[in-house]
Write a protein that holds these residues in place. Structure first.
Motif, PDB file in Angstrom:
ATOM      1  N   ALA A  15       0.843  -1.201   0.000  1.00  0.00           N
ATOM      2  CA  ALA A  15       0.000   0.000   0.000  1.00  0.00           C
ATOM      3  C   ALA A  15       0.874   1.246   0.000  1.00  0.00           C
ATOM      4  N   ALA A  16       1.891   1.244   0.876  1.00  0.00           N
ATOM      5  CA  ALA A  16       2.786   2.404   0.968  1.00  0.00           C
ATOM      6  C   ALA A  16       3.504   2.622  -0.352  1.00  0.00           C
ATOM      7  N   ASN A  17       4.037   1.534  -0.926  1.00  0.00           N
ATOM      8  CA  ASN A  17       4.730   1.669  -2.205  1.00  0.00           C
ATOM      9  C   ASN A  17       3.812   2.203  -3.300  1.00  0.00           C
ATOM     10  N   VAL A  19       1.229   4.131  -2.962  1.00  0.00           N
ATOM     11  CA  VAL A  19       0.986   5.566  -2.770  1.00  0.00           C
ATOM     12  C   VAL A  19       2.190   6.360  -3.265  1.00  0.00           C
ATOM     13  N   ILE A  20       3.391   5.908  -2.903  1.00  0.00           N
ATOM     14  CA  ILE A  20       4.606   6.633  -3.301  1.00  0.00           C
ATOM     15  C   ILE A  20       4.722   6.681  -4.828  1.00  0.00           C
TER      16      ILE A  20
END
Lengths: 590, 409
Positions: A15-17, A19-20
């Motif tokens: 999820a974090a990747n 978004v980035i």
């Protein structure tokens, strides 16, 4: 302390990747949109931002005489400018400049304010710097921040004729003038504009087109250098104006007239070209360049002889006896007089309760029309003109061009005055028009007022039997016809004979006008116009013919007395110069 | 001890160091270009100043490497309290450039304590969230971290420095998410802000209302709470335009100015337009070093800090901008990966927080320079000029290295 385990499910990393990567993709796309897709648009915007187009002055055209001798030229002068933003201590700078140039600081500051256009645009401080002044300023350069000098084209007058009323002058546009000129793209503060005379009349030819020099400017509008990738637009120099003026003749007549107040005008009746144009007194056209002080200027403006007045187009005079041909023509055309019909001149003539006098106190005795013109008898005309109807007489005056502008190519010409019945009734409400007025007008007196240029058209019409052209200065101009005038051929011939006799007959009043050149025939009429303000004005109007070559001349000496004695000799000088067989003498500028 | 540092250095995630060096060099080149046409003494250009600032920055970086992780963990609350005092100190003195951001320490350059608030707050938050007694699934648990971030943020907002205040708030959500907070709880946190924000635009408010309804339907909270939450938010949204209109014009203006310091439309529009013109006119390859007309003719405002990306865009083109953005993204992806690989929760959370701060800086700065969001004065990490910020960035790099090191314990 660090007991909690970092138990993160892989989904959170993903999820974090996501978004980035998502955010950076948006940013990358945004830059792509601006830098690749919008490149052309923003490139133009950046150029507009950084480039300022500075107009470069076009050299003004020269004014030359008919043979190509220069009347008005340009010469480079130096102008001292100050860049307000870079001038530190302005008062100190001005005092240093004042020491170098011996010009009062108040004048310097006044100039500086007059041409001020903004903090980043140089404003003028002095013009026409001499070499000494320049070197002195150069020595003190380190004390004078923001002070520079630039070259500037000034009008110069290499021929030493004045011709001030013809050439006119240029004016430099200052801030107050600029605000009166409204929206104009052609002119800017500091430009020269033709303000009088030919400079004004042919402004569009002389001016040329300004060029553009492209400079790089920063966000504050300061110039930081040339733009490398754009070529300057070169200015298009103004066209030279060749005039119809004969410089030698002009010079001769200026000299001849220098003792008098009055005019000398020489034109070519066949073409309408003006060969010489002297309105005396005149002034040096230089007074409009250079540093004319207020005091010198005031002296010229307040001079009682009115040197600024162009007497030829703007001086209003009673034409006096030179007007007698109008009456003669009216009589001849109306078949109201026989060639040999005589009137008695006893030197005095009573009309109603008024007494009219002839200039010859003893009287001319019995005179016919020919003799009346030759000897300029007044009494003959007082009697003969009574046969002419008022309207007919006024119409004839107007046909010869009196009462309206001639259309000469100089600005601000006056129309003179021909008193019509309406005009007289308005002016003298109680009594209105009377025959007595006609008697006066027939002799070129009374309400009638004409400009010398109108007399030139009148005499040119007589000289060419009605086929002359509007007087003009522009050599390349296609002559424009004057209004047509339809007279019997015999009338023209008779009038010409009378005018010939006036100069050649032993009793003729205009004898002094003949330079006695082989083959040259001189025609003319003198006039001695009464003047309510002082002594009589001396007139001579006439023309000379040598084969196909023809020239007419109008001479006026204000308060000069007798036309035959004062004006006719000046006409002779003009004819002598023009019809001199030795062409080199004529071209020589004495 | 030095041996320990050497071991640590040899185990460092080398890519983080490489990215840092590359970005710092890009920054120095850009500042060199700006300095080429600067007037005045050559010795004190923006470029040479930045070179000098590198010394304390590297010292700060190395210092962090010397401090054991447990010391950091132990004293972080004390550091947090000290930090609150430091950001209050500027209020005791006169304003510098109209704000209370700087502390004058007698040097030609001031110190901006709010820069250090960022990472101190992150570490403090990480300590709180890594407590093994933490019951993250309860909603009340997540209120305290908000408090930790909000206190310095509100103080900094008074300086005023909206940009930094916003940056301070950004790590909360990612860190809570990372530690396992319920997404629904995070949604509850965000909802009122969005309700107010969308209320001024009918369509976006409708979309938001539908979205909020869908989320509630999917998450199935207790009925009473769900209804209260939903209508509370709708009510808040409907109320806010009235509240706004009941404010006096000068109060409205004060609030607007807070969110957009350059409210003067000419001023803000001018900066954005000039920045876009600079970037756009650079094209693919750029105009070349020292040849950017927008930069050197001073059309670009605050070009050495807030709008440095416009200088890079103008002089080095899209190609360099893409490389820079890719380096930044790899850099942040690497930080997140290190966070994922961390064995303990505390270092993992510190990494996530720092990653978020870098991410927020890069996004706000570039989005502002390209006109995507209103002008907010925020520098670009490693690239913009500024001593306190460079030091702060290098300390955060030190923390990244520190926290990713698993060999010491």
């Amino acid at each position: 302390m660090l007991k909690s385990k970092n138990l993160v499910p892989r989904s959170r990393l993903l999820a974090a990747n996501s978004v980035i990567i998502f955010v950076f993709t948006i940013l990358l796309f945004r830059f792509f949109h601006i830098q690749i897709y919008g490149y052309n648009k923003y490139k133009i915007r950046a150029d507009i931002n950084r480039i300022r187009a500075i107009p470069t002055a076009a050299p003004r055209g020269m004014i030359l005489d008919r043979y190509g001798q220069i009347l008005v030229d340009n010469y480079p002068t130096y102008i001292l400018t100050g860049l307000p933003n870079e001038m530190g201590n302005e008062n100190w700078s001005f005092s240093v400049i004042s020491n170098c140039t011996a010009i009062d600081t108040a004048i310097l500051i006044d100039n500086f304010d007059r041409y001020f256009r903004g903090r980043f645009i140089p404003s003028r401080i002095i013009k026409d710097l001499t070499f000494d002044q320049l070197s002195c300023i150069e020595e003190h350069k380190h004390e004078l921040a923001g002070i520079n000098y630039i070259q500037f084209s000034e009008r110069s007058f290499p021929s030493d004729v004045n011709m001030s009323h013809v050439l006119g002058y240029v004016k430099e546009i200052d801030r107050s003038l600029m605000s009166n000129m409204g929206d104009t793209e052609e002119y800017d503060v500091g430009d020269l504009i033709g303000w009088q005379g030919l400079e004004k009349q042919y402004e569009n030819r002389l001016r040329g087109e300004k060029g553009l020099s492209f400079l790089q400017v920063d966000a504050f509008g300061r110039e930081v250098g040339k733009v490398k990738d754009i070529n300057d637009i070169k200015p298009i120099p103004g066209q030279d104006v060749f005039t119809t003026i004969d410089l030698g003749l002009q010079k001769t007549l200026e000299k001849a007239m220098s003792r008098y107040i009055g005019i000398a005008l020489v034109t070519d009746p066949v073409t309408g070209r003006i060969l010489a144009f002297v309105s005396s007194p005149d002034f040096s056209p230089d007074i409009f360049t250079g540093n004319t002080t207020l005091r010198e200027w005031r002296d010229i403006v307040n001079d009682p002889t009115k040197p600024l007045l162009n007497r030829i187009t703007n001086g209003l005079y009673p034409p006096g006896s030179t007007f007698k041909m109008i009456t003669a023509i009216a009589l001849l055309e109306g078949l109201m007089i026989e060639q040999d019909e005589e009137f008695e001149c006893a030197g005095i003539y009573q009309f109603g309760d008024r007494v009219f006098k002839c200039w010859k106190v003893s009287g001319h005795g019995k005179v016919n029309l020919d003799q009346a013109i030759t000897q300029s008898c007044n009494i003959f005309f007082y009697q003969a003109v009574q046969r002419v109807s008022l309207n007919r007489f006024i119409n004839l005056c107007q046909n010869f061009g009196f009462g309206s502008k001639t259309g000469i190519d100089l600005p601000n010409e006056l129309a003179g005055l021909v008193p019509t019945r309406d005009y007289m009734n308005r002016r003298y409400t109680s009594r209105g028009w009377s025959r007595g007025h006609l008697l006066n007008i027939a002799l070129g007196q009374g309400e009638l007022l004409a400009t010398p240029i109108q007399l030139a058209v009148y005499i040119n019409k007589i000289a060419t039997k009605g086929n002359t052209f509007i007087p003009h200065f522009l050599l390349s101009k296609v002559p424009e016809s004057t209004n047509s005038i339809n007279l019997n051929k015999e009338t023209w011939v008779n009038i010409e004979n009378y005018l010939f006799n006036a100069v050649n007959h032993k009793y003729g009043t205009g004898l002094a006008a003949d330079p006695k050149i082989n083959g040259l025939k001189v025609y003319g009429k003198t006039g001695t116009a009464q003047n309510p303000h002082g002594d009589d004005h001396a007139w001579f109007v006439g023309y000379a013919k040598d084969g196909n070559q023809m020239a007419s001349t109008i001479i006026l000496v204000e308060n000069g007395g007798g036309g035959g004695k004062i004006a006719a000799p000046i006409a002779r000088i003009a004819f002598k110069h023009l019809f001199n067989k030795n062409i080199e003498d004529r071209l020589a500028v004495k | 001890m030095f041996k320990a540092v050497y071991n640590q250095a040899s185990d460092m995630p080398i890519s983080i160091i490489i990215f840092t060096i590359m970005l710092t060099c890009l920054g120095l080149i850009s500042l060199f270009s700006i300095s080429m046409h600067q007037f005045g003494d050559l010795a004190i250009t923006t470029f040479t100043k930045q070179l000098l600032f590198l010394i304390p920055a590297i010292v700060g970086f190395l210092t962090i490497l010397f401090i054991p992780k447990y010391i950091i963990h132990k004293y972080i609350y004390a550091a947090y309290s000290l930090m609150l005092i430091l950001i209050l100190i500027p209020f005791l003195f006169d304003t510098i450039a109209g704000t209370h951001r700087w502390i004058n320490i007698g040097l030609p350059v001031g110190v901006q304590p709010s820069e250090f608030a960022k990472w101190i707050m992150v570490v403090a938050l990480a300590r709180y969230l890594s407590d093994h007694n933490l019951r993250i699934k309860r909603f009340t648990t997540i209120l305290f971290p908000i408090f930790i971030a909000l206190v310095p943020a509100i103080i900094i907002l008074q300086q005023p420095d909206l940009g930094t205040a916003i940056i301070l708030l950004t790590p909360i959500l990612p860190m809570l998410y990372w530690v396992g907070a319920r997404p629904f709880h995070l949604f509850i946190l965000v909802a009122p802000v969005l309700s107010i924000a969308t209320a001024f635009h009918t369509i976006s408010f409708t979309v938001w209302a539908i979205l909020m309804g869908s989320v509630l339907y999917l998450t199935q909270p207790r009925l009473f709470f769900g209804v209260m939450f939903y209508f509370g938010n709708i009510f808040l949204g409907l109320l806010s335009p009235f509240l706004w209109n009941s404010l006096r014009p000068y109060q409205q203006k004060r609030i607007l100015t807070l969110f957009n310091p350059e409210l003067d439309p000419l001023g803000a529009a001018y900066q954005t337009i000039q920045s876009k013109v600079a970037i756009g006119s650079g094209g693919f390859f750029g105009k070349g070093l020292g040849l950017g007309t927008q930069t050197h003719l001073k059309f670009l405002p605050v070009q050495e800090s807030d709008f440095i990306v416009s200088v890079i865009g103008e002089e080095f083109g899209f190609i360099t901008i893409s490389i820079m953005l890719i380096i930044f993204s790899l850099f942040i992806l690497k930080i997140v990966k290190l966070a994922f690989l961390a064995k303990e929760r505390f270092p993992g959370l510190v990494l996530i927080g720092i990653g978020t701060i870098f991410m927020a800086h890069v996004f706000v700065n570039t989005a502002m320079s390209t006109g995507m969001i209103p002008v907010k004065g925020l520098p670009l990490p490693f690239i913009s000029a500024g001593g306190s910020f460079l030091l702060s960035c290098f300390i955060m790099i030190g923390l990244i290295i520190k926290m990713s090191d698993e060999s010491i314990e």
